[in-house]
Design an enzyme around this catalytic site. Sequence first.
Site, PDB file in Angstrom:
ATOM      1  N   SER B 158       0.836  -1.199   0.000  1.00  0.00           N
ATOM      2  CA  SER B 158       0.000   0.000   0.000  1.00  0.00           C
ATOM      3  C   SER B 158       0.877   1.257   0.000  1.00  0.00           C
ATOM      4  O   SER B 158       1.730   1.394  -0.869  1.00  0.00           O
ATOM      5  CB  SER B 158      -0.925  -0.054   1.229  1.00  0.00           C
ATOM      6  OG  SER B 158      -1.954   0.857   1.100  1.00  0.00           O
ATOM      7  N   ASP B 322      -8.772  -6.401  -4.847  1.00  0.00           N
ATOM      8  CA  ASP B 322      -8.370  -5.082  -4.333  1.00  0.00           C
ATOM      9  C   ASP B 322      -8.860  -4.008  -5.301  1.00  0.00           C
ATOM     10  O   ASP B 322      -8.348  -3.875  -6.401  1.00  0.00           O
ATOM     11  CB  ASP B 322      -6.844  -5.042  -4.214  1.00  0.00           C
ATOM     12  CG  ASP B 322      -6.326  -3.752  -3.593  1.00  0.00           C
ATOM     13  OD1 ASP B 322      -7.110  -2.797  -3.434  1.00  0.00           O
ATOM     14  OD2 ASP B 322      -5.134  -3.710  -3.267  1.00  0.00           O
ATOM     15  N   HIS B 355      -8.162  -4.985  -0.455  1.00  0.00           N
ATOM     16  CA  HIS B 355      -6.845  -4.381  -0.225  1.00  0.00           C
ATOM     17  C   HIS B 355      -6.170  -4.964   1.012  1.00  0.00           C
ATOM     18  O   HIS B 355      -4.945  -5.090   1.065  1.00  0.00           O
ATOM     19  CB  HIS B 355      -7.018  -2.868  -0.097  1.00  0.00           C
ATOM     20  CG  HIS B 355      -5.733  -2.119   0.008  1.00  0.00           C
ATOM     21  ND1 HIS B 355      -4.723  -2.242  -0.924  1.00  0.00           N
ATOM     22  CD2 HIS B 355      -5.265  -1.248   0.935  1.00  0.00           C
ATOM     23  CE1 HIS B 355      -3.713  -1.463  -0.568  1.00  0.00           C
ATOM     24  NE2 HIS B 355      -4.011  -0.867   0.560  1.00  0.00           N
TER      25      HIS B 355
END
Lengths: 220, 384
Positions: B158, B322, B355
């Site tokens: 991320s 995601d 995610h």
Amino acid sequence: MSGEIRTVLRSNGDLRHEFQYIVNTVKPGSTVLDLGCGSGELMKALQKQKRARVQGIELSDTAVQSCVEKGLFVYHGDLNEGLADFNDNSVDYVILTSTLQVLERPDLLILEAARVGRQCVVSVPNFGYWRVRFQLMFQGVMPKTEHLPYEWYDTPNIHLTTLTDFRRFCKKYGLHIEQEIDLVIGEQSCKRIWLLPNFFADYGIFVLRRETPLTGSDKI
Amino acid sequence: MSSEQGSVGIVETQYYTFAEPPCQLELECGRKLGPITLAYETYGKLNAGKSNAILVIHALTGDAHAAGRHSPSDRKPGWWDKMIGPGKAFDTDRYFVICSNSVGGCQGSTGPSSINPETGRPYGLEFPMVTIGDMVNAQKALIDHLGIEQLACVVGGSMGGMQVLQWATTYPDKMRLFIPIASTARLSPQAIAFDAVGRHAIMADPNWNKGNYYGANSPSSGLSIARMVGHITYLSDTSMHTKFGRDLKDKVTPDYDFVTEFQVESYLNYQGDEFVKRFDANSYLYLSKAMDYFDLSQPEGELRKGLSAVQAAALVISFSSDWLFPSYMSKEIVSALRRNNVDVSYAEIQSDYGHDAFLLEFDTLSRLITNFLEYAGPRNSDER
């Protein structure tokens, strides 16, 4: 997809027999792009035996993981999306082994491969093989062989070809066949077929090169 | 892999302070920041050649505590404990693993809640805008301080993955491998929009008081809403179905009221409440803004050029469900690297976790990463 296809081809523990023929067609130190590279057996052999700089594209996630396990560089994705990143003549060899028959438009991928690679090595199971012909002719059933083990209703092989068809395709699209290796692949060995290969060989390997240079040096 | 097997054990957070005036760190925004303290933890031993160091970079609200426990009574281990430890993907018997809290954060590193030496009060909004590049430059100072010339690998998910990409671009010869996970070279407008909603929630809280709330009530309801929005984006439609469905909380029939009725509501409330206990609202503003500004395709608008300096070999990983950092963003990175003739592998892991998967799909991640670290190396050993 092709990873699964390949698992139905026998392996003798080491390198599959037909792969050794493909390895032999590649010059040492070349760059190679293997489309539908499966678990990376062929790429590993090319890296080891030919010090080739290899990379692959593969759709099956387990096969991608196997490639990474072998220390190979692989792109997880669909074959048709993969080639846009490659410039004309940017690799020495683009390899397509037992991949074409499962594609929606094999013709487009071969032409893309011929754009990207200075040479292409393409291998196909031969639908003109006598056992295939005999099953259809005398038993009246959809043929099943070592290379084509599926039932008519679950086969991923949607674009089968014979060696003759493939040669015609190459001629039509200006792909010069530099080398053709026709084989019949058995459990323990792999025999080269010289006589009437479209009848006696169940597998063909073609080394192709474009007859005319690409126009427009860089289409990307 | 059981959670206790292969633990790094009891660990301690360390601190490194640098950029003392007048040698402050020059930031991308043109301002200077110093002194800067970075909180960091290390696991495993640095070898004599200092060649076995791996830098692990945390996500938006993560911290330096990536593995092990601070005390035997610690309820939870570090945030990536399943990946870091003896025999794990980042094997501390072989590697020296470093994780530092990003500058701008609030978990030991200098950020808006730190004391501004010029005023003697917390910075608040006087804190300069820090970028992903600034965070990386600060980490670089820490790596230099540890005497490491070249990292074996830089890895993160991320926002951590953004920093990984920045590292590979700014300090191309300072690593051999890099692994951006569930990340991007630039956020989508959709992701920026969600960040903006979070920031609005914080700034609309009367307690926020233009960032001057230290020593008074903090804007916890605003921060809590920001976290709730964030959490929605970290899950997937499927994972929400699986986790909560349309279930009501502790009842079968609804009360037709505005109290928390659905399980999913209750989950979000809990996440929001827990978050405000550990996170500073101003840090959330700064860090989320840093993510929004990040764009490696700039200044030329072309990612391939933005990544042209990269030399190290990469493993890029995305997750199928995601939608905050969708696979196409990872593919964009891979495409640019391939065009630049950089060695890169790309794997999309099939997962329903959205995610969040980079913090959950340990088995597949471990398998990929273990082998990549073991076998991959830039192919520059070949003659080509």
